[in-house]
Scaffold this active site. Structure first.
Site, mmCIF file in Angstrom:
data_model
loop_
_atom_site.group_PDB
_atom_site.id
_atom_site.type_symbol
_atom_site.label_atom_id
_atom_site.label_comp_id
_atom_site.label_asym_id
_atom_site.label_seq_id
_atom_site.Cartn_x
_atom_site.Cartn_y
_atom_site.Cartn_z
ATOM 1 N N GLU A 85 0.894 -1.166 0.000
ATOM 2 C CA GLU A 85 0.000 0.000 0.000
ATOM 3 C C GLU A 85 0.922 1.202 0.000
ATOM 4 O OE1 GLU A 85 -1.555 3.294 1.054
ATOM 5 O OE2 GLU A 85 -1.567 2.339 3.026
ATOM 6 N N CYS A 126 -2.096 8.462 4.115
ATOM 7 C CA CYS A 126 -2.173 8.162 2.690
ATOM 8 C C CYS A 126 -3.592 8.329 2.178
ATOM 9 C CB CYS A 126 -1.650 6.766 2.409
ATOM 10 S SG CYS A 126 -2.207 5.518 3.557
#
Length: 541
Positions: A293, A327
């Protein structure tokens, strides 16, 4: 080995403590923070359950006061990487042979230790080392990590219970084996829960792990290892090293027993690792699992039917909580011309009440960015926006690194849909707004989809259900987590499995069974009770 089919305690999400002013829980946390602030932590690597020191000490400083060091860590060498790999492989047989119930008990105990006696300490470590306020630390290092531990145990048992059908005279079974070799976990600074989950979820499935945490998260990483040790994790199952990133990756990913990478960090680093794995593919005993990720340029798209207060609140929270260093943080917003004046006015009113400073003061909503490099990057975007002909800084914009690395919540307004801060990941408290003509709603959805290479999170605000449905379809590939009338942050384990595609990663959904499936190698077993004694089938007569 157990002679029972055990059922684990049902997982429920850990309640988030409020830390209301004057409450016993906030007093306890702040007392721990102050005590740890004064400590001079000496943080070794952990290899084979032993503390490993080196000749190189690296000073640890807090983002909110870079003049104050709270200790140091021992930086390792490539010999330490070799030792961690060898130790993991030596521990593998005993760990693999341990019953799954025994593994589950370790991580369930770790969750209870974190929920109780270690809660203040891990939260305080996150506040000191990563500059998170009391609420952001609580939802991350306490609640989310506890949820990962408990829900992953539940997901593991669900997975093991999934078995194939059997025909007459046959018993078909599925075995979920750990990967053949060792796994490598590389974790980021911004979420203590991620730092804890990446190595533990692999270990829970019977794997052995070499773990390299971010050098900005080492204080909290140490507390995680303390918790796991007290919970009974055997020596060598997870080995924590503090070594050079590039050299470590080169050594790990050239080893024939390398079996899996669990990564959270930058897109460029992940792509470099993937290339490294590809170049070495002929060396490995098995094809490595690659789960990553990476990043995002997360959007909020607003329809003219949206509620103004909800939009403004979603943008302030989504863009500026934890200084935009998520994020999933909202970093670009598309607002219709008809609503923009009111949205702007409401955001300005909210931001005027926002306080910025050290996490030691719980009333501070904004704290410091993680490093001088992050500070300089944010300041550069702000200064260029102030000079640009097609953008302007309309809220915030002040930066001060005299004591800590503080950047005000900043809103950039641009008339250029391809302006740099609307397209590039910044990872700081900067939101860029593009105002579109109301009648260009459908065109704007295409713009949102095509502007960024990332696909992590996104949100639509609208009351018109046709508009929501249109956005839902038009943006189906633009985010892995999609929010309707809410900010694009705050995924909860077991409720919103988290991850994105495109340049944002492999979308293997942390906080779900999907992620755990990546850390097992499945074996199908067929047992025939009465075997044929003649090769002839009926069709042969």
């Amino acid at each position: 080995m157990s002679k029972a089919i055990s059922q684990v305690p049902m997982a429920v999400n850990e309640p988030v403590r409020s830390y209301a002013p004057g409450s016993a829980e906030v007093k306890s946390l702040l007392a721990t923070y102050k005590a740890m602030w004064k400590e001079k932590a000496e943080i070794p690597m952990i290899i084979n359950g032993k503390e490993v020191q080196s000749s190189e000490k690296v000073r640890l400083v807090s983002p909110q006061d870079h003049q104050h060091d709270f200790g140091f860590y021992y930086k390792g060498t490539m010999q330490d990487v070799d030792s961690a790999i060898n130790t993991a492989l030596e521990a593998k047989e005993n760990w693999n042979n341990l019953g799954w119930e025994q593994r589950a008990a370790i991580f369930l105990k770790a969750a209870d230790l974190l929920a109780g006696p270690y809660r203040d300490r891990l939260n305080a470590a996150t506040m000191i080392g990563q500059s998170k306020n009391v609420h952001q630390a609580e939802i991350d290092s306490a609640c989310e990590f506890i949820d990962f531990l408990r829900f992953n145990v539940e997901f593991m048992t669900e997975m093991y219970s999934e078995q194939p059908v059997s025909d007459e005279g046959i018993w078909n079974r599925t075995e979920y084996r750990p990967l053949e070799g060792f796994c490598f976990a590389v974790t980021p600074f911004n979420f203590t829960a991620i730092a804890g989950n990446l190595p533990t979820c692999m270990a829970m499935m019977g794997n052995v792990v070499v773990w390299k945490p971010s050098d900005k998260q080492i204080l909290a990483a140490k507390v995680i290892m303390d918790i796991l040790t007290e919970a009974g994790l055997p020596a060598g199952v997870i080995n924590m090293i503090f070594t050079d990133g590039k050299e470590t990756a080169e050594k790990v990913m050239a080893h024939p027993d390398f079996a899996g990478l669990h990564f959270t960090g930058s897109t460029s680093v992940f792509q470099g690792m993937w290339k490294m794995i590809g170049n070495n593919i002929h060396k490995f005993k098995t094809y490595p699992r690659i789960v990553g990720e990476t990043g995002g340029k997360d959007f909020v798209v607003v329809h003219s039917s949206a509620n103004v207060d909800a939009v403004a609140t979603g943008l302030v929270r989504g863009a500026f909580e934890y200084q935009g260093q998520k994020c999933s943080a909202a970093s670009r917003a598309y607002v219709p011309k008809s609503l923009w004046p009111k949205v702007k006015e409401t955001m300005e009113a909210q931001l005027k009440t926002v306080k910025m400073g050290s996490p030691e003061d719980p009333s501070n909503f904004i704290n410091a960015v993680i490093s001088q490099g992050s500070f300089d990057k944010c300041k550069g975007y702000i200064e260029r926006a102030e000079k640009s002909a097609d953008s302007s800084v309309i809220m915030g914009g002040k930066c001060d690194d005299s004591r800590g690395w503080f950047v005000e919540p900043t809103v950039i307004l641009t008339t250029n849909p391809n302006y740099e801060s609307l397209c590039e990941e910044i990872f700081g408290p900067i939101l860029t707004v593009y105002v579109y003509e109301d009648e260009k709603w459908s065109e704007t959805l295409k713009l949102v989809d095509q502007t960024s290479p990332y696909s992590l999170t996104g949100a639509v605000f609208a009351q018109d259900r046709y508009a929501i449905a249109e956005a839902y379809k038009a943006l189906e590939n633009a985010s892995g987590n999609f929010y309707i009338n809410d900010k694009p942050t705050g995924a909860v384990v077991g409720q919103q499995p988290f991850g994105g595609a495109r340049a944002s990663g492999t979308n293997d959904k942390a906080g779900s069974k999907m992620n755990l499936m990546r850390w097992v190698s499945v074996r199908s077993i067929k047992e025939t009770f009465v075997s044929p004694k003649d090769y002839k089938y009926p069709y042969l007569g």
